[in-house]
Motif scaffolding. Structure first.
Motif, PDB file in Angstrom:
ATOM      1  N   HIS A 161      59.599   1.381  18.547  1.00  0.00           N
ATOM      2  CA  HIS A 161      59.362   2.817  18.414  1.00  0.00           C
ATOM      3  C   HIS A 161      59.945   3.370  17.114  1.00  0.00           C
TER       4      HIS A 161
ATOM      5  N   VAL B 174      57.576   2.449  14.278  1.00  0.00           N
ATOM      6  CA  VAL B 174      56.413   3.332  14.296  1.00  0.00           C
ATOM      7  C   VAL B 174      56.794   4.687  13.704  1.00  0.00           C
ATOM      8  N   ALA B 175      57.964   5.164  14.086  1.00  0.00           N
ATOM      9  CA  ALA B 175      58.423   6.448  13.544  1.00  0.00           C
ATOM     10  C   ALA B 175      58.571   6.372  12.028  1.00  0.00           C
TER      11      ALA B 175
ATOM     12  N   ARG C 284      49.877   0.246  14.613  1.00  0.00           N
ATOM     13  CA  ARG C 284      48.894  -0.799  14.830  1.00  0.00           C
ATOM     14  C   ARG C 284      47.844  -0.398  15.858  1.00  0.00           C
TER      15      ARG C 284
ATOM     16  N   TYR D 233      45.180  -2.425  18.777  1.00  0.00           N
ATOM     17  CA  TYR D 233      45.159  -3.672  19.527  1.00  0.00           C
ATOM     18  C   TYR D 233      43.757  -4.268  19.541  1.00  0.00           C
TER      19      TYR D 233
ATOM     20  N   ARG E   1      44.124  -0.483  24.034  1.00  0.00           N
ATOM     21  CA  ARG E   1      45.056  -0.161  25.121  1.00  0.00           C
ATOM     22  C   ARG E   1      45.237   1.341  25.267  1.00  0.00           C
TER      23      ARG E   1
ATOM     24  N   PHE F  55      45.665   4.942  27.310  1.00  0.00           N
ATOM     25  CA  PHE F  55      46.241   5.340  28.593  1.00  0.00           C
ATOM     26  C   PHE F  55      45.077   5.702  29.504  1.00  0.00           C
TER      27      PHE F  55
ATOM     28  N   MET G  97      44.238   9.143  31.311  1.00  0.00           N
ATOM     29  CA  MET G  97      44.315  10.354  30.480  1.00  0.00           C
ATOM     30  C   MET G  97      43.024  10.516  29.688  1.00  0.00           C
TER      31      MET G  97
ATOM     32  N   VAL H  45      49.738  12.011  23.163  1.00  0.00           N
ATOM     33  CA  VAL H  45      50.913  11.153  23.383  1.00  0.00           C
ATOM     34  C   VAL H  45      51.347  10.539  22.052  1.00  0.00           C
ATOM     35  N   ALA H  46      50.363  10.073  21.294  1.00  0.00           N
ATOM     36  CA  ALA H  46      50.699   9.442  20.011  1.00  0.00           C
ATOM     37  C   ALA H  46      51.338  10.434  19.032  1.00  0.00           C
TER      38      ALA H  46
ATOM     39  N   MET I  10      53.489  12.742  19.922  1.00  0.00           N
ATOM     40  CA  MET I  10      54.754  13.267  20.458  1.00  0.00           C
ATOM     41  C   MET I  10      55.956  12.896  19.595  1.00  0.00           C
ATOM     42  N   PRO I  11      56.913  13.829  19.467  1.00  0.00           N
ATOM     43  CA  PRO I  11      58.161  13.496  18.787  1.00  0.00           C
ATOM     44  C   PRO I  11      59.030  12.626  19.702  1.00  0.00           C
ATOM     45  N   ASP I  12      59.834  11.777  19.101  1.00  0.00           N
ATOM     46  CA  ASP I  12      60.672  10.880  19.910  1.00  0.00           C
ATOM     47  C   ASP I  12      61.977  11.570  20.276  1.00  0.00           C
TER      48      ASP I  12
ATOM     49  N   ARG J 293      44.750   7.311  17.394  1.00  0.00           N
ATOM     50  CA  ARG J 293      46.125   7.268  17.905  1.00  0.00           C
ATOM     51  C   ARG J 293      47.088   6.747  16.851  1.00  0.00           C
TER      52      ARG J 293
ATOM     53  N   THR K 220      50.381   9.003  14.556  1.00  0.00           N
ATOM     54  CA  THR K 220      51.807   8.723  14.348  1.00  0.00           C
ATOM     55  C   THR K 220      52.203   8.918  12.877  1.00  0.00           C
TER      56      THR K 220
END
Ligand code: ADP
Ligand code: MG
Lengths: 247, 319
Positions: A78, A81-82, A87, A89, A93, A95, A98, A106-107, A109-111, A159, A163
């Motif tokens: 994570h 990615v931040a 990447r 797949y 993959r 969700f 949703m 979701v992609a 979203m802040p961590d 997605r 990021t």
């Protein structure tokens, strides 16, 4: 000293075993800032595993990974990615429960748990991202199981873009797509390339890959067997042998 | 998502529940107190298991930590409740972090089994280690209660249900709720989205533990006693689980609804089936509901309301 300053992402002497099987065998590969690199090789050569090591989803048995010259070998996924490694797949993959829009959200979203609770999501960016890969309101409300393979690959791309990456790792981007979908996706990638993005693209579809990349690296049995410009690499007898060997 | 309608729903729920004691017998109010506790435990279970998909079989462990902490503090040291209850909740938070250890490596059935082992371990520990302090097999009784009488206890526990429910609803309707749902669907893809899965799990586990701790501490001070047999019990665990699943997991209203439904179901079955056979029956009823609508009673009522609304509207317009 290491490589020239503009090397963005690099694996050095990476070995990865799965039990007795050597998936990566002292692999060294790098991509420069702003470069589009094609990563090719027969099935089982270790391309997907190399992506896994680059993102931290796979831990190498030996060797190191560098991003912006920093050793990221032990950095969790994570955080990579931040920092800008994203990447897709080979088998998408999403969700599954949703909508397409929520997948992209979701992609984005802040961590940070606090920010996830306290901050309102940025407005409009989500739909803008979807539009950038050619999705309208209709697709935004759809669920992944209603999408074609081409749409799933576009969702994967949306997605990763969400990021805000510096480098895209795209695994078998063209697999399972129609001619038209390949053309669409290629156009998107050309646009990304023009805007200064860096990417490593894995594909079996060499004809579709050729116009997109600056350079290709050919892998076989977990190591690099050739690299350079497309035509010259394809003329390499080692490469011909590796590809014929699998057929 | 517009706020007004769900908030109106919460308000209506509060009004109805506050009026209930006026219309029903004291016996029923007493049953409702248990339903309120079950609702709290089911909400707690759902935060960890319904949302993130980490199925906890160890909830009595969390509930027991708070219960025993506050029971021992008040029983032996005469600690005031305003101190012992928060201490119990805090201890549960610490216990909740223990759930994170297996969750770093395993999920699914294995996680459930490890948490079950936590419960079993706690059961043994309370009896073996320092039985003078824990009360051993017989537990502790004569623990102070907060209020007495069915109706004050009803309002106290319903106040807890309402505050916890509304609080969870407010938090989980934000993006954190979506992040936890994503975690349930594909943990690897969540990490690949740049989110720390450990931090998300920790948040879910801590929230769940806090709620379980509050419920456990107040439960002990309602009963005025604590004993390991009834607490670290498979039937207790499954009642919590079935309440959440029956009502509708991954929602806040579902576990509350399930808890009320299940408590009354068990209560009405009691005269006919005094023994543990009751649990078989409720297991079957839960199964039937699940087959009809896997998202539980909550979804059944929702669909029903959606179908009914136009009919009612039409009637109102008609002369
Ligand atoms: N998780 C895994 N466990 C065991 N073997 C694996 C795993 N992932 C990949 N492999 C094996 O490693 C080799 C390289 O696989 P992969 O990286 O997927 O190749 P490619 O993407 O080039 O087709 C293959 O022989 C594959 O079977
Ligand atoms: Mg592959």
């Amino acid at each position: 000293m290491g490589r020239a300053v503009n090397t963005l992402l690099e694996l050095r002497e990476v070995t990865k075993r799965f039990g007795g099987l050597v998936a990566l065998d002292g692999l060294s590969v790098h991509v420069d800032s702003g470069e589009f690199l094609g990563l090719i090789g027969p099935n089982g050569a270790g391309k997907t595993t190399a992506f896994g090591v680059l993102t931290g989803e796979q831990r190498p048995d030996s060797g190191r990974g560098y991003f912006h010259g920093d050793d990221v070998t032990r950095m969790p996924t994570h955080r990579r990615v931040a920092r800008g490694i994203a990447r897709t797949y080979q088998i998408p993959r999403p969700f599954g429960e949703m909508t397409v829009l929520d997948n992209v959200r979701v992609a984005m979203m802040p961590d940070s748990v606090r920010r996830l609770i306290a901050e309102r999501p940025p407005e409009g960016v989500d739909r803008e991202l979807l539009r950038s890969v050619g999705f309208g309101e209709r697709e935004a409300a759809m669920y992944p199981d209603q999408l074609s393979m081409g749409e799933l690959r576009k969702l994967e791309l949306a997605r990763t873009l969400a990021t805000e990456p510096e480098v895209l790792l795209l695994d078998e981007v063209f697999a399972g797509l129609t001619r038209g979908e390949i053309a669409q996706l290629s156009a998107l990638l050309v646009a990304e390339r023009r805007s200064g993005m860096t990417a490593i693209i894995v594909s079996h579809d060499l004809r579709s890959l050729a116009p997109l990349v600056d350079r290709v690296v050919v892998m076989s049995f977990g190591a690099v067997i050739a690299e350079g410009a497309f035509e010259e690499v394809l003329d390499n007898p080692l490469v011909r042998e590796a590809y014929l060997g699998q057929a | 998502m517009p706020l007004a309608r769900p908030l109106l729903g919460w308000l209506a729920f509060a009004v109805v529940m506050c009026l209930v004691p006026v219309f029903v017998s004291t016996g029923t109010v007493r049953i409702l107190v248990f339903a309120n506790f079950l609702a709290i435990f089911a909400m707690s279970w759902d935060v960890i298991s319904g949302r993130t998909g980490y199925i906890s079989f160890g909830h009595p462990f969390l509930i027991g930590i708070a219960g025993y902490t506050t029971a021992m503090l008040t029983y032996h040291l005469d600690t005031p409740l305003w101190l012992s209850i928060p201490a119990g909740v805090f201890a549960t938070l610490v216990g909740g972090t223990l759930f994170l250890l297996p969750a770093l490596r395993i999920r699914g059935t294995y996680f459930a089994l490890v948490t079950l082992a936590f419960m079993e371990l706690m059961y043994q520990l309370t009896q073996v280690i320092a039985p003078k302090v824990t009360g051993g097999t017989r537990g502790l009784s004569g623990i102070p209660t907060i209020v007495s009488g069915a109706i004050p206890n009803y309002y106290l526990t319903f106040g807890l249900v309402f505050a916890i429910g509304l609080g969870l609803w407010f938090v989980l309707r934000t993006r954190i709720g979506a992040a936890l749902a994503a975690l349930r669907m594909d943990e690897g893809a969540v990490a690949a989205s740049g989110l720390s899965t450990i931090r998300l799990k920790l948040f879910a586990f801590m929230t769940s533990a806090a709620v379980a701790g509050i419920g456990g501490a107040f439960y002990v001070h309602y009963l005025g006693s604590i004993a390991p047999r009834g607490l670290f019990d498979i039937n207790f665990l499954f009642t919590i689980l079935v309440a959440a699943l029956l009502g509708g997991s991954s929602t806040v209203a579902g576990p509350i609804l399930g808890a009320y439904f299940l408590t009354f179901l068990l209560e009405y079955l009691r005269p006919y089936l005094p023994g543990p056979e009751r649990y078989v029956i409720y297991g079957m009823i839960a199964l039937v509901v699940y087959v009809l609508e896997p998202r539980g009673l909550h979804a059944i009522l929702r669909t029903g309301a959606r179908r009914l609304a136009p009919l009612l509207a039409r009637r109102r317009i008609a002369p």
